[in-house]
Design an enzyme around this catalytic site. Structure first.
Site, mmCIF file in Angstrom:
data_model
loop_
_atom_site.group_PDB
_atom_site.id
_atom_site.type_symbol
_atom_site.label_atom_id
_atom_site.label_comp_id
_atom_site.label_asym_id
_atom_site.label_seq_id
_atom_site.Cartn_x
_atom_site.Cartn_y
_atom_site.Cartn_z
ATOM 1 N N ASN A 141 0.873 -1.585 0.101
ATOM 2 C CA ASN A 141 0.049 -0.198 0.143
ATOM 3 C C ASN A 141 1.219 1.441 0.149
ATOM 4 O OD1 ASN A 141 -1.797 2.317 0.411
ATOM 5 N ND2 ASN A 141 -2.254 1.196 2.333
ATOM 6 N N HIS A 173 -9.352 1.149 5.151
ATOM 7 C CA HIS A 173 -8.367 1.122 5.643
ATOM 8 C C HIS A 173 -8.711 2.174 7.087
ATOM 9 C CE1 HIS A 173 -4.370 2.288 6.352
ATOM 10 N NE2 HIS A 173 -4.214 1.696 5.475
ATOM 11 N N GLU A 221 -4.972 -4.982 10.481
ATOM 12 C CA GLU A 221 -4.231 -3.469 11.117
ATOM 13 C C GLU A 221 -4.517 -2.987 12.507
ATOM 14 O OE1 GLU A 221 -2.384 -2.457 6.477
ATOM 15 O OE2 GLU A 221 -3.926 -1.728 7.097
ATOM 16 N N GLY A 268 5.203 1.433 4.399
ATOM 17 C CA GLY A 268 6.340 2.055 4.928
ATOM 18 C C GLY A 268 7.773 1.346 4.442
HETATM 19 P P1 13P Z 1 3.398 0.548 7.857
HETATM 20 O O1 13P Z 1 3.511 -0.634 7.033
HETATM 21 O O2 13P Z 1 3.541 1.612 7.436
HETATM 22 O O3 13P Z 1 2.971 0.076 9.416
HETATM 23 O O4 13P Z 1 1.698 0.764 6.795
HETATM 24 C C1 13P Z 1 0.466 -0.576 6.903
HETATM 25 C C2 13P Z 1 -0.599 -0.689 6.090
HETATM 26 O O5 13P Z 1 -0.717 0.697 6.623
HETATM 27 C C3 13P Z 1 -0.642 -0.655 5.237
HETATM 28 O O6 13P Z 1 -1.697 -0.637 4.793
#
Ligand code: 13P
Length: 255
Positions: A14, A101, A173, A241
């Protein structure tokens, strides 16, 4: 175990508000050189909506990598300046849509009713919804993890019939783990994923539920991805990230 389906691991990137078309093309030039065609895993890319066309074009010869959008509007068309519709997502070549999300929920006020409507529109457009659920830190500290995740999951599929719900993907998440460098332990992730599997089994039966990929997201990186994928009922990862750099993302998808 009898009646269980094997789910090939899913590696989803993402990109959020990063990588426009030029950066996306440069990323893929490098990434595709590092990662040959995959047969035993599913790769998904969620670029910004403005970069989806460029990504689809760059992946013309790579049907093993599916492209998705990060969001769609709750209405199919009309006077909604700045929004993108499911049909437009389909038209540009997206096959998967992220829905619910936590950044949509937290920063843009997306409700459970919105996610239900979006999931239904996505399915009607013959695209695949990837429904995101997850609790905030306050909810975790208040002992509300199960209640929140259950509410978000049940709301998200509430407008689908069972056959439609069988085509879903789900990502857990935890909000406190996103972009913070703080990852859920494999045990915590496994507990919530096992709950999600049980809730899906209650609705769809064990055989169908066992085929629904359950992804973990939140500060996944190349150092923790293997332990997370080894946790019970974790079938993949959704990465922010650590998916932005082609070398880093290549090393994660090859784990
Ligand atoms: P990070 O991997 O940057 O923590 O983000 C996770 C995310 O929100 C993927 O949808």
């Amino acid at each position: 175990m009898s009646g269980r389906q094997m789910v090939p691991p899913v590696f989803a990137a993402n990109w959020k508000l990063n990588h426009g078309p030029s950066d996306a093309r440069a990323f893929l030039q490098r990434f595709l050189a590092l990662v040959p065609r995959q047969h035993d895993r599913t790769l998904l890319l969620f670029p910004s909506a403005l970069a989806v066309g460029a990504v689809v074009e760059a992946l013309r010869d790579r049907p093993d990598i599916q492209v998705g959008v990060q969001n769609v509007h709750t209405e199919a068309q009309g006077a909604f300046t700045g929004e993108n519709s499911v049909q437009q997502a389909r038209d540009v070549g997206a096959r998967v849509v992220l829905v619910g999300h936590s950044e949509r929920r937290q920063l843009f006020g997306e409700t459970d009713a919105d996610t239900a409507r979006k999931v239904a529109l996505v399915v009607q457009a013959r695209l695949v919804p990837l429904l995101c659920v997850g609790e905030t830190l306050a909810e975790r500290e208040g002992g509300l993890v199960e209640a929140v995740v259950q509410r978000q999951l049940e709301a998200g599929v509430s407008l689908l019939d069972d056959a439609q719900a069988a085509g879903l993907l789900v990502a857990y998440e935890p909000v406190w783990a996103i972009g913070t460098g703080r990852t859920a332990t494999p045990e915590d992730a496994g507990d919530v994923h096992s709950l999600l599997r049980r809730l899906l089994s209650d609705r769809l039966g064990e055989r169908v539920a066992s085929g629904i990929p359950l992804l973990y997201g939140g500060s996944v990186n190349r150092g923790n991805v293997q332990a997370l994928l080894a946790a019970p009922n974790v079938n993949g990862v959704l990465v922010g990230g650590a998916s932005l750099d082609p070398d880093g993302w290549a090393s994660i998808v090859r784990s």
